[in-house]
Design a protein around this motif. Sequence first.
Motif, PDB file in Angstrom:
ATOM      1  N   THR A 126       0.831  -1.211   0.000  1.00  0.00           N
ATOM      2  CA  THR A 126       0.000   0.000   0.000  1.00  0.00           C
ATOM      3  C   THR A 126       0.866   1.261   0.000  1.00  0.00           C
ATOM      4  N   LEU A 127       1.913   1.293   0.812  1.00  0.00           N
ATOM      5  CA  LEU A 127       2.796   2.454   0.866  1.00  0.00           C
ATOM      6  C   LEU A 127       3.580   2.615  -0.433  1.00  0.00           C
ATOM      7  N   ASN A 128       3.971   1.502  -1.050  1.00  0.00           N
ATOM      8  CA  ASN A 128       4.661   1.574  -2.341  1.00  0.00           C
ATOM      9  C   ASN A 128       3.738   2.143  -3.414  1.00  0.00           C
ATOM     10  N   HIS A 129       2.492   1.700  -3.418  1.00  0.00           N
ATOM     11  CA  HIS A 129       1.527   2.235  -4.384  1.00  0.00           C
ATOM     12  C   HIS A 129       1.294   3.727  -4.156  1.00  0.00           C
ATOM     13  N   GLN A 130       1.251   4.142  -2.900  1.00  0.00           N
ATOM     14  CA  GLN A 130       1.062   5.554  -2.590  1.00  0.00           C
ATOM     15  C   GLN A 130       2.216   6.382  -3.128  1.00  0.00           C
ATOM     16  N   MET A 131       3.447   5.910  -2.960  1.00  0.00           N
ATOM     17  CA  MET A 131       4.609   6.655  -3.456  1.00  0.00           C
ATOM     18  C   MET A 131       4.585   6.738  -4.977  1.00  0.00           C
ATOM     19  N   LEU A 132       4.283   5.629  -5.641  1.00  0.00           N
ATOM     20  CA  LEU A 132       4.224   5.635  -7.103  1.00  0.00           C
ATOM     21  C   LEU A 132       3.114   6.562  -7.595  1.00  0.00           C
ATOM     22  N   LEU A 133       1.967   6.527  -6.935  1.00  0.00           N
ATOM     23  CA  LEU A 133       0.859   7.398  -7.309  1.00  0.00           C
ATOM     24  C   LEU A 133       1.243   8.865  -7.168  1.00  0.00           C
ATOM     25  N   ASN A 134       1.936   9.206  -6.099  1.00  0.00           N
ATOM     26  CA  ASN A 134       2.341  10.598  -5.895  1.00  0.00           C
ATOM     27  C   ASN A 134       3.356  11.053  -6.945  1.00  0.00           C
ATOM     28  N   LEU A 135       4.230  10.166  -7.388  1.00  0.00           N
ATOM     29  CA  LEU A 135       5.167  10.516  -8.456  1.00  0.00           C
ATOM     30  C   LEU A 135       4.411  10.862  -9.739  1.00  0.00           C
ATOM     31  N   PRO A 145      -0.734  -3.871 -16.788  1.00  0.00           N
ATOM     32  CA  PRO A 145       0.441  -4.638 -17.230  1.00  0.00           C
ATOM     33  C   PRO A 145       0.600  -5.934 -16.437  1.00  0.00           C
ATOM     34  N   GLU A 146       1.128  -6.943 -17.125  1.00  0.00           N
ATOM     35  CA  GLU A 146       1.339  -8.233 -16.479  1.00  0.00           C
ATOM     36  C   GLU A 146       2.747  -8.364 -15.900  1.00  0.00           C
ATOM     37  N   ASN A 147       3.676  -7.587 -16.406  1.00  0.00           N
ATOM     38  CA  ASN A 147       5.071  -7.710 -15.980  1.00  0.00           C
ATOM     39  C   ASN A 147       5.485  -6.561 -15.068  1.00  0.00           C
ATOM     40  N   ALA A 148       4.575  -6.107 -14.215  1.00  0.00           N
ATOM     41  CA  ALA A 148       4.833  -4.929 -13.386  1.00  0.00           C
ATOM     42  C   ALA A 148       5.295  -5.318 -11.993  1.00  0.00           C
ATOM     43  N   HIS A 149       6.294  -4.602 -11.508  1.00  0.00           N
ATOM     44  CA  HIS A 149       6.698  -4.703 -10.106  1.00  0.00           C
ATOM     45  C   HIS A 149       5.699  -3.947  -9.241  1.00  0.00           C
ATOM     46  N   LEU A 150       5.319  -2.750  -9.692  1.00  0.00           N
ATOM     47  CA  LEU A 150       4.288  -1.929  -9.066  1.00  0.00           C
ATOM     48  C   LEU A 150       3.453  -1.314 -10.187  1.00  0.00           C
ATOM     49  N   ALA A 151       2.165  -1.187  -9.971  1.00  0.00           N
ATOM     50  CA  ALA A 151       1.297  -0.577 -10.983  1.00  0.00           C
ATOM     51  C   ALA A 151       0.121   0.101 -10.301  1.00  0.00           C
ATOM     52  N   ILE A 152      -0.210   1.312 -10.779  1.00  0.00           N
ATOM     53  CA  ILE A 152      -1.364   2.043 -10.230  1.00  0.00           C
ATOM     54  C   ILE A 152      -2.176   2.631 -11.385  1.00  0.00           C
ATOM     55  N   PRO A 153      -3.511   2.670 -11.259  1.00  0.00           N
ATOM     56  CA  PRO A 153      -4.340   3.302 -12.296  1.00  0.00           C
ATOM     57  C   PRO A 153      -4.454   4.804 -12.033  1.00  0.00           C
ATOM     58  N   TYR A 154      -4.374   5.588 -13.123  1.00  0.00           N
ATOM     59  CA  TYR A 154      -4.507   7.046 -12.980  1.00  0.00           C
ATOM     60  C   TYR A 154      -4.866   7.638 -14.341  1.00  0.00           C
ATOM     61  N   TYR A 156       0.125   3.133 -14.765  1.00  0.00           N
ATOM     62  CA  TYR A 156       1.516   3.566 -14.671  1.00  0.00           C
ATOM     63  C   TYR A 156       2.258   2.561 -13.799  1.00  0.00           C
ATOM     64  N   TYR A 157       3.427   2.137 -14.275  1.00  0.00           N
ATOM     65  CA  TYR A 157       4.065   1.025 -13.583  1.00  0.00           C
ATOM     66  C   TYR A 157       5.582   1.040 -13.735  1.00  0.00           C
TER      67      TYR A 157
END
Length: 365
Positions: A44-53, A312-321, A326-327
């Motif tokens: 959850t925290l990783n997704h939050q950081m990626l989303l903020n980027l 994406p299927e090959n994502a380490h992290l992925a978020i919808p926006y 974005y991944y």
Amino acid sequence: MLHQLKYILTLLLLIISLTGCQSSFGPNIVKETHSGYNSAIAMTLNHQMLLNLVRLKYRDEAYFLKVNSVTASMSFSGNLGISSSLDLAPAGNLIKPDIGVGYTDRPTITYQPVQGEDFLKNVLSGISLDAIMVLTQSGWSIERVFGLCVEKTNELFNAPSASGPTPTKEPKFRKFKKLLPLLKHQLDQGNIEMGSANNDKAINILFKAHDDHEINEMNELGALLGFNLDQNNSALITLNTNFLKQEKNHLTIRTRSILSIMFYLSQNIDIPIEHVHAGLVTITKNHQGEIFDWSHTPAGSVFKILSSREKPENAHLAIPYRDYWYYIADNDLKSKTTFMLLKQLFDIQSGQTKFSGPALTIPVR
């Protein structure tokens, strides 16, 4: 009577076994749920950081919530009973056992918004030189740490205009980028030592060359950083952050804040062409008027966020926006490492102050 006695004995055995089960149920549940909560919070925290980027690239506001506490209320229940029916047939009365077992897990998660004074201190304050030195001496590459955290050193600029919303013109970074592999190579060779002398709080760097090749490379470093080797082929440099007080044998450094680092990393995102045409992001141009490639910068060379219409299927992290995904690709080890460093820097900064504002508590059903 014999049938009744058998049922009663069976019920007694069930009661004994359920009692034993309940005594070992708690420890087993801790083992089973701990890793689940740990993984869920980390993701959850990783997704939050990626989303903020991604938000920063679109000039949308970044927002942070920290998980303050997780309280899991676990309860175990069981019931045993006997039901009977009267039958006038020759078989006689019927006695049946009634057994029930129940388990309930009700976690309560407390979130803390990072805002106000806490936000200013943790997110907008520059990374300390001490933290940077510790990171470079604890396994992190100086090329990656300096490439993200240092905005300027003496007269070398590391894309200072990228520390905020996307600029329209190509930033200055090429001489600074030339410095990074030289520093890394000499540090890997053991020709650079960093630390404080005795009770002196100042951070010093000792450059030492041992042969002609190292002397040539050290002279190249000296030309970039503004120092000269002495007769022993060494140079002792003191680090400081005051650009108004530049002295001989002093290396003046301006560090980035966490938010500035996030802005810098957010520049190298694969933006969908329709969003570009819609004017949702700023496009940076080079000196020839062409679209600037952010992967040439020190931060962009070690970090990339991709986009896709489908998940994406090959994502380490992925978020919808904004109708896209974005991944970070799972095989992009450079970006995964840089993202890990960003999270560690954020944790270092956010641990410097204590939150005193209201907390948001959500019971999860």
